[in-house]
Design a protein around this motif. Structure first.
Motif, PDB file in Angstrom:
ATOM      1  N   GLU A  25      29.260  80.307  61.223  1.00  0.00           N
ATOM      2  CA  GLU A  25      30.193  79.179  61.312  1.00  0.00           C
ATOM      3  C   GLU A  25      30.441  78.787  62.768  1.00  0.00           C
ATOM      4  O   GLU A  25      30.595  77.613  63.073  1.00  0.00           O
ATOM      5  CB  GLU A  25      31.508  79.525  60.611  1.00  0.00           C
ATOM      6  N   LEU A  26      30.457  79.776  63.657  1.00  0.00           N
ATOM      7  CA  LEU A  26      30.598  79.488  65.079  1.00  0.00           C
ATOM      8  C   LEU A  26      29.407  78.664  65.568  1.00  0.00           C
ATOM      9  O   LEU A  26      29.576  77.676  66.283  1.00  0.00           O
ATOM     10  CB  LEU A  26      30.712  80.786  65.879  1.00  0.00           C
ATOM     11  N   ILE A  27      28.213  79.046  65.166  1.00  0.00           N
ATOM     12  CA  ILE A  27      27.010  78.307  65.567  1.00  0.00           C
ATOM     13  C   ILE A  27      27.076  76.874  65.051  1.00  0.00           C
ATOM     14  O   ILE A  27      26.765  75.925  65.786  1.00  0.00           O
ATOM     15  CB  ILE A  27      25.744  79.047  65.087  1.00  0.00           C
ATOM     16  N   ALA A  28      27.495  76.683  63.812  1.00  0.00           N
ATOM     17  CA  ALA A  28      27.623  75.329  63.255  1.00  0.00           C
ATOM     18  C   ALA A  28      28.658  74.518  64.031  1.00  0.00           C
ATOM     19  O   ALA A  28      28.446  73.331  64.316  1.00  0.00           O
ATOM     20  CB  ALA A  28      27.991  75.394  61.774  1.00  0.00           C
ATOM     21  N   TRP A  29      29.764  75.145  64.399  1.00  0.00           N
ATOM     22  CA  TRP A  29      30.793  74.471  65.176  1.00  0.00           C
ATOM     23  C   TRP A  29      30.282  74.119  66.570  1.00  0.00           C
ATOM     24  O   TRP A  29      30.489  73.017  67.072  1.00  0.00           O
ATOM     25  CB  TRP A  29      32.036  75.356  65.246  1.00  0.00           C
ATOM     26  N   LEU A  30      29.591  75.058  67.199  1.00  0.00           N
ATOM     27  CA  LEU A  30      29.042  74.810  68.536  1.00  0.00           C
ATOM     28  C   LEU A  30      28.030  73.680  68.542  1.00  0.00           C
ATOM     29  O   LEU A  30      27.927  72.936  69.523  1.00  0.00           O
ATOM     30  CB  LEU A  30      28.385  76.084  69.077  1.00  0.00           C
TER      31      LEU A  30
END
Length: 83
Positions: A31-36
């Motif tokens: 989810e962090l990667i998607a947000w980034l």
């Protein structure tokens, strides 16, 4: 949290380090990667194929499904190859 980027991930983003404060709903590394990926065109390019990425939380390799918890550091990089 401190983020470290390596190899072509760093090249596409344009930096090897940044500090971010993701929203509370960002609960896993994936989810962090998607947000980034939404931060800039370089981030979008670097994170377009999450299956090509590996991650480490506080210097421990983890799958992308791993909950974030309260890390000091997250590293994101392509798979390591030997030579």
């Amino acid at each position: 949290m401190d983020l470290l980027y390596f190899a072509w991930v760093r090249e596409r983003i344009g930096t090897g380090h940044e500090q971010v404060d993701p929203p509370a709903e960002v609960a896993s590394v994936g989810e962090l990667i998607a947000w980034l990926a939404q931060r800039s065109p370089g981030h979008a390019e670097a994170f377009a194929e999450p299956s090509r990425l590996r991650a480490a939380i506080d210097q421990r390799f983890v799958p992308l499904e791993t909950p974030l918890g309260n890390p000091r550091e997250i590293a994101i990089f392509p798979p390591v190859t030997g030579g």
